[in-house]
Design an enzyme around this catalytic site. Sequence first.
Site, PDB file in Angstrom:
ATOM      1  N   HIS A  47      34.749  33.883  41.337  1.00 11.20           N
ATOM      2  CA  HIS A  47      35.168  33.053  40.330  1.00 11.20           C
ATOM      3  C   HIS A  47      33.978  32.278  40.156  1.00 11.20           C
ATOM      4  O   HIS A  47      33.422  32.211  38.901  1.00 11.20           O
ATOM      5  CB  HIS A  47      36.302  32.159  40.896  1.00 11.20           C
TER       6      HIS A  47
HETATM    7  C1  BDR Z   1      38.804  28.459  42.438  1.00  8.65           C
HETATM    8  O1  BDR Z   1      39.457  27.979  43.575  1.00  8.65           O
HETATM    9  C2  BDR Z   1      38.596  27.951  44.790  1.00  8.65           C
HETATM   10  O2  BDR Z   1      39.367  28.346  45.826  1.00  8.65           O
HETATM   11  C3  BDR Z   1      37.386  29.008  44.374  1.00  8.65           C
HETATM   12  O3  BDR Z   1      36.344  28.300  45.002  1.00  8.65           O
HETATM   13  C4  BDR Z   1      37.387  28.839  42.898  1.00  8.65           C
HETATM   14  O4  BDR Z   1      36.540  27.805  42.480  1.00  8.65           O
HETATM   15  C5  BDR Z   1      39.475  29.937  42.338  1.00  8.65           C
HETATM   16  O5  BDR Z   1      40.916  29.575  41.809  1.00  8.65           O
END
Ligand code: BDR
Length: 309
Positions: free
Chosen positions: A238
């Site tokens: 992500h």
């Molecule tokens: C986001 O949530 C976190 O767990 C990850 O680092 C990312 O920023 C994804 O939903």
Amino acid sequence: MSDRPRMILDCDPGVDDAMAIIAAARFADLVGITTVAGNVELEHTTANACRMRELLGLDVEVHAGADGPLVGVQEFAHEVHGATGLGDLVLPDPARGPDSDGAVEWLVEATRAEEGIHLVPVGPLTNVALALRADPGLADRVASVTIMGGSAVGVGNVTAAAEFNVYADPEAADEVFRSGAPLTMMGLNLTHQVRMGSAHGAVCGALGTPVGDAMAQLLEFYTVFHLAEEEVVDGPVHDPCAVLAVTHPELFEFGMRPVHVEVDGAHTRGMTVVDERGPRAEGPANCRVAYRADAEAAIDLVMQAVREA
Ligand code: BDR
Ligand code: CA
């Protein structure tokens, strides 16, 4: 000064946050790193940011910020990121600790000292909302607020409707989305297109470098989690997507949309509601929403960042 975009990374490392720091170190001109509680406790996200700074030999300041959301209690994601945030990766305790615990004040000052910085929040939006409360003019001084969070279609990862970073502090996200800042949203609909796992990790490990080894361990942990959760080997990376949206915007397709954050719904708290009705949409298009990624090119860049670290 380099011609790479100037960037502040606001993060909660975090396995994929650590990858975002690697990408930002290679492709952006990092002005500083701010930390927030999110994936794990603030104490750990801050220590991890300092560890990554040392691993990468970066000379940037790290400022610790909010240790909880504007409203309610903190949601963590230990199951995704491990007890202390970097999965099974153990990095030495950093020689240099955080430069302050005043991330909010530092965000205001840094954006006053220099206009046109890209602010890239890849954790809960608490620090950014507090900085905007302290100085709403910040919205006009930044080149962008490029957020990893939310989703353009109704897919969540914490609940059916909500993505973690928005769910962890919906009131903060709501304030940021109403701030008038030049927003870009890299939501789950986008980041789920860009996936990496143990095969990429093996390539990183074969480099025989400290950063290659670290990336290999991060990806191995990620693969084990995603295999158990979704029966897929490659997990969505992500947070690097938000960094690449600034440094390599040509890899993504965007559209301007009105986006609102649901703060009330019994089943939809923390959802980003993206109005797709075109001319019939309600309210101004306040956000540039990412829809498509050239995933192969994005992954190549992450691998390049590891190779060249
Ligand atoms: C986001 O949530 C976190 O767990 C990850 O680092 C990312 O920023 C994804 O939903
Ligand atoms: Ca994150």
